[in-house]
Design a protein around this motif. Structure first.
Motif, short mmCIF file in Angstrom:
data_model
loop_
_atom_site.label_atom_id
_atom_site.label_comp_id
_atom_site.label_asym_id
_atom_site.label_seq_id
_atom_site.Cartn_x
_atom_site.Cartn_y
_atom_site.Cartn_z
N SER A 286 101.04 -14.50 -16.95
CA SER A 286 100.19 -14.64 -15.76
C SER A 286 100.78 -15.57 -14.71
O SER A 286 100.39 -15.52 -13.54
CB SER A 286 98.81 -15.18 -16.17
N GLY A 287 101.70 -16.45 -15.13
CA GLY A 287 102.24 -17.44 -14.22
C GLY A 287 101.33 -18.64 -14.01
O GLY A 287 101.65 -19.52 -13.22
N ILE A 288 100.20 -18.68 -14.71
CA ILE A 288 99.27 -19.80 -14.58
C ILE A 288 99.72 -20.93 -15.50
O ILE A 288 99.85 -20.72 -16.70
CB ILE A 288 97.83 -19.37 -14.95
N PRO A 289 99.95 -22.13 -14.97
CA PRO A 289 100.41 -23.22 -15.83
C PRO A 289 99.27 -23.81 -16.66
O PRO A 289 98.10 -23.74 -16.28
CB PRO A 289 100.95 -24.25 -14.83
N VAL A 290 99.65 -24.39 -17.79
CA VAL A 290 98.69 -25.12 -18.62
C VAL A 290 98.86 -26.61 -18.36
O VAL A 290 99.98 -27.14 -18.41
CB VAL A 290 98.90 -24.82 -20.11
N ALA A 291 97.76 -27.28 -18.06
CA ALA A 291 97.74 -28.74 -17.90
C ALA A 291 97.04 -29.34 -19.11
O ALA A 291 96.07 -28.78 -19.61
CB ALA A 291 97.03 -29.13 -16.60
N ALA A 292 97.53 -30.50 -19.56
CA ALA A 292 96.92 -31.17 -20.69
C ALA A 292 96.55 -32.59 -20.30
O ALA A 292 97.34 -33.28 -19.65
CB ALA A 292 97.88 -31.20 -21.88
N VAL A 293 95.35 -33.02 -20.68
CA VAL A 293 95.00 -34.42 -20.49
C VAL A 293 95.64 -35.22 -21.62
O VAL A 293 95.79 -34.74 -22.74
CB VAL A 293 93.47 -34.63 -20.46
N SER A 294 96.04 -36.47 -21.29
CA SER A 294 96.82 -37.23 -22.25
C SER A 294 96.54 -38.72 -22.11
O SER A 294 95.65 -39.13 -21.38
CB SER A 294 98.31 -36.93 -22.03
N THR A 295 97.33 -39.52 -22.83
CA THR A 295 97.29 -40.99 -22.80
C THR A 295 95.93 -41.56 -23.16
O THR A 295 95.39 -42.42 -22.49
CB THR A 295 97.76 -41.55 -21.43
N GLY A 296 95.36 -41.06 -24.26
CA GLY A 296 94.08 -41.58 -24.71
C GLY A 296 92.93 -41.24 -23.79
O GLY A 296 91.98 -42.03 -23.66
N ALA B 45 103.04 -27.76 -22.24
CA ALA B 45 102.24 -28.09 -21.05
C ALA B 45 103.17 -28.31 -19.85
O ALA B 45 104.14 -29.06 -19.94
CB ALA B 45 101.41 -29.33 -21.30
N ALA B 46 102.85 -27.67 -18.74
CA ALA B 46 103.65 -27.80 -17.52
C ALA B 46 103.17 -28.95 -16.66
O ALA B 46 103.90 -29.41 -15.77
CB ALA B 46 103.61 -26.50 -16.72
N GLU B 47 101.94 -29.41 -16.90
CA GLU B 47 101.37 -30.51 -16.13
C GLU B 47 100.65 -31.45 -17.10
O GLU B 47 100.00 -30.99 -18.05
CB GLU B 47 100.38 -29.99 -15.08
N ILE B 48 100.77 -32.74 -16.87
CA ILE B 48 100.13 -33.74 -17.72
C ILE B 48 99.23 -34.61 -16.85
O ILE B 48 99.69 -35.21 -15.88
CB ILE B 48 101.18 -34.64 -18.42
N ASP B 49 97.96 -34.66 -17.21
CA ASP B 49 96.99 -35.51 -16.51
C ASP B 49 96.83 -36.80 -17.32
O ASP B 49 96.23 -36.79 -18.40
CB ASP B 49 95.64 -34.80 -16.38
N ILE B 50 97.39 -37.91 -16.83
CA ILE B 50 97.33 -39.18 -17.55
C ILE B 50 96.24 -40.06 -16.94
O ILE B 50 95.83 -39.87 -15.79
CB ILE B 50 98.69 -39.91 -17.51
N VAL B 51 95.77 -41.02 -17.73
CA VAL B 51 94.81 -42.01 -17.22
C VAL B 51 95.47 -43.37 -17.19
O VAL B 51 96.17 -43.75 -18.13
CB VAL B 51 93.52 -42.06 -18.06
N ILE B 52 95.30 -44.08 -16.10
CA ILE B 52 95.88 -45.42 -15.98
C ILE B 52 94.99 -46.43 -16.72
O ILE B 52 93.83 -46.15 -17.02
CB ILE B 52 96.04 -45.84 -14.51
N SER B 53 95.55 -47.61 -16.97
CA SER B 53 94.76 -48.72 -17.52
C SER B 53 94.02 -49.40 -16.38
O SER B 53 94.65 -50.04 -15.52
CB SER B 53 95.67 -49.72 -18.23
N ARG B 54 92.72 -49.24 -16.35
CA ARG B 54 91.94 -49.78 -15.24
C ARG B 54 92.05 -51.31 -15.15
O ARG B 54 91.97 -51.88 -14.08
CB ARG B 54 90.46 -49.40 -15.38
#
Length: 330
Positions: A130-140, A163-172
């Motif tokens: 399909s050409g649609i990338p998979v993004a994964a949430v990460s970093t806890g 995963a072609a994209e990684i959604d990370i969360v920063i340390s607030r």
């Protein structure tokens, strides 16, 4: 001599992908200069819903553009392979064909599918070809409080899984204590672990305390090489808002002016109505230009939004509103 058809044909427009943001050395003087006039930002944000209004065919066109910018997402503790497969089917065919065909938009897909690490493989299988990338949430995700080496390992495992994209969360806490060096080093480590996968830095803006903190955190993450900056995990009590979006978008503009590099923007959480999508797209166009209305530089973190867009597109064609259950996610 008369020109041939091929010689007179107009050149085709090719969507050029800007070079990836490589980041830069941390400039603490620049960070310290960043301020945010909260009252002015809030006044400007209040005017946005009434200042830009599109109707009829123009509205339909903008809504179709919004569909192409959606990261179709499922991030629930009870996710199953079957749910992810249904979501991926919706990503392939986000709007019913009997609506897309009269609009000349057959083949339209969403921008990506976003899942937890365990669901990367089923999503990739379901999206094959399909050409649609998979993004994964990460970093806890969503708190980001696990040990740093585990967060980095999680990124590496998700990249290895495809995963072609990684959604990370920063340390607030780095933002709340103004420890910009620590935030920069953390974000840089995340970017390095991503390799060729694009990284979206989730700021969790509802937990950062002030718009000035949002502006400074946005800048530091871009300095560390973020490809996107993103408002929220969708799990906070306050998610994407127009004042926060205005601050982050202007930080992107300042970074572009200073470095020449394009960074994307992703509002996430609480965006569920088609009219909201139109407001965000008009904000991007006003502040950054049409180029930032493309899915490689703008995404919505949403799922329920898609159902309302499909409903509005059907109304555009038929003049009647249908029941919500006719626009299910899968």
């Amino acid at each position: 001599m008369e020109k041939t058809a091929s010689e007179t044909r107009l050149p085709q427009l090719v969507a050029e992908h800007p070079p990836r943001n490589p980041g830069m050395a941390l400039d603490l003087d620049w960070v310290a200069r960043v301020q945010a006039n909260t009252s002015a930002i809030e006044r400007r944000a209040k005017t946005l819903p009434g200042r830009r209004s599109v109707k009829k065919a123009h509205q339909a066109a903008w809504l179709l553009k919004a569909v192409s910018c959606i990261d179709l997402t499922t991030l629930s503790g009870d996710d199953t392979v079957g749910r992810v497969q249904r979501l991926c089917a919706k990503a392939r065919q986000p709007v019913r064909e009997d609506i897309l065909e009269p609009l000349g938009m057959s083949g339209l897909t969403t921008g990506a599918v976003c899942v937890y690490h365990d669901m990367i493989a089923p999503a990739i299988d379901a999206l094959q070809g399909s050409g649609i990338p998979v993004a994964a949430v990460s970093t806890g995700f969503p708190a980001g409080l696990s040990p740093l080496h585990l967060r980095i390992a999680e990124i590496e495992e998700s990249v290895k899984a495809g995963a072609a994209e990684i959604d990370i969360v920063i340390s607030r806490r780095h933002v709340l204590t103004q420890d910009w060096q620590a935030l920069y080093e953390e974000m840089r480590a995340f970017r390095d672990a991503c390799g060729d996968a694009h990284v979206k830095a989730i700021l969790a803006t509802g937990e950062l305390g002030s718009l000035r903190n949002v502006a400074r955190a946005s800048l530091v993450c871009m300095m560390a090489g973020a490809d996107f900056i993103k408002t929220s995990t969708g799990k906070e009590s306050v998610n994407a808002t127009l004042p926060v979006s205005l601050v982050m978008i202007r930080a992107i503009r300042d970074y572009l002016d200073a470095t020449g590099y394009h960074v994307g923007y992703k509002p996430a959480g609480g965006i569920s109505k088609a009219k909201d999508a139109l407001i965000y797209l008009s904000l991007m166009k006003d502040e950054l230009g049409v180029r930032w209305c493309q899915p490689d530089l703008f995404r919505f973190g949403a799922s329920s939004l898609l159902g309302d867009i499909e409903r509005q597109l059907e109304h555009h064609l038929t003049g009647a509103y249908s029941a919500n259950h006719r626009h299910a996610m899968g």
